[in-house]
Design an enzyme around this catalytic site. Structure first.
Site: not given
Length: 357
Positions: A253-254, A256-258
């Protein structure tokens, strides 16, 4: 999709795996290739050259939407789409392509060919779009300017008050920015007869981090839960496996954000908190007054936003030191009082507008 429908199970499985690899391969190449080479260069003191790649618009969102379609076809949850125009409409639907919400194929399958368009629905869509535009232009942009100014200062010269005002401003900015975009997407979709699922549900009224993530970026949380967390075993596993499941989901998830270590730390940070809440902390929290639960949640969320908003890990750690009195910073200074005085009304308006009130 058409091949998976026609072929026997073993061939279907191979097609499915190949499709997932190809789609994630594009995402990895464009979004994470430079990050990987930077990391290798730093660890091994190398100088492998590479050309920074421009990121295709909306690649994270449409990659996840394609994967949603492929997975649902493989599991037999939806019929295969044989019309390339309808499939293209699903993947590249402009209202939500850039910033979400992530639309799962099974939520929109019927609407691609059968949906209602009328004057009343169009009007409701316009109203919702204007609400989102107001969040973005009137609230997010204005309160975000406070964070922009404070984050540009020398961290060593910030007071505790200034640092807290800065991160509170960013906390409001990211909510009104992102939920505003989601409102605009939902409104635009409604104008064309599409019903997109809600993406935010007043996350800042949460009384635990677990509840916060049920209310924040709901489409992303649902995607990871359905397509990764539950297939890994979800909650119904031994404690060590639960730790692994949450770790995998939140590190991804982390990322995926950047593509930076800030986002990796941010994901791992939430994975640890959620593991603690699922194993023992939630029981303790429920015994505390609601005000304490709410304060606990907001403080942890704002600490997370420091990692999310910072240009690098060093800045984030230095900023957190100032926030929590461990960098020798003064408690209050004229700069902090100035930003408090000039931003107080806007902060109060944002505080009211991020609640159901």
């Amino acid at each position: 999709g058409i091949l998976m429908e026609k072929k026997p199970h073993l061939v279907r499985k191979r097609i499915f795996i190949l499709t997932v690899i190809v789609n994630l391969g594009f995402l990895f190449f464009f979004k994470y290739w430079g990050f990987l080479l930077d990391t290798i260069n730093q660890i091994f003191n190398l100088g492998i050259p590479y050309a920074p790649l421009p990121l295709p618009i909306g690649i994270s969102f449409y990659t996840f939407q394609i994967l949603s379609y492929v997975i649902d076809i493989y599991l037999g949850k939806v019929p295969v789409q044989k019309n390339i125009v309808s499939f293209g409409l699903y993947v590249t639907m402009f209202p939500q392509l850039i910033a979400g919400p992530i639309v799962r194929y099974k939520d929109i399958d019927d609407q691609l060919s059968n949906r209602v368009m009328n004057q009343e629905k169009f009007g409701i869509g316009v109203e919702r779009f204007i609400q989102g535009l107001g969040k973005k232009v009137l609230l997010a942009n204005n309160i975000g300017y406070v964070w922009t100014l404070i984050s540009a200062m020398n961290v060593g010269e910030l007071s505790v008050l200034t640092a807290w005002i800065g991160i509170i401003a960013f906390t409001f900015q990211i909510y009104f920015d992102f939920s505003g975009y989601s409102d605009m997407a939902i409104g635009l979709g409604k104008m064309f007869g599409f019903e997109f699922l809600e993406n935010f549900n007043y996350p800042y009224i949460s009384r635990s981090v677990t509840e916060f993530w049920r209310r924040w970026h709901i489409s992303l949380g649902t995607w990871f839960r359905e397509y990764l967390y539950i297939p890994l075993g979800g909650n119904r596993v031994p404690i060590p496996r639960l730790f692994l499941n949450l770790g995998v989901v939140w590190l991804l998830t982390g990322l995926w954000h950047g593509a930076s270590w800030n986002f990796v730390i941010w994901g791992g940070y939430y994975g640890l908190i959620l593991f603690a809440e699922k194993t023992f902390l939630k029981t303790l929290l429920e015994k505390l007054p609601k005000f304490i639960q709410h304060t606990y949640t907001l403080i942890l969320v704002m600490i997370g936003w420091v990692f999310f908003a910072s240009p690098d890990l060093g800045f984030a750690l230095s900023y957190l030191q100032v926030m929590f009195f461990s960098a020798g910073a003064s408690l209050v200074d004229s700069t902090g009082l100035y930003y408090l005085y000039t931003s107080l009304i806007l902060l109060v308006i944002c505080g009211i507008c991020c609640t159901p009130f």
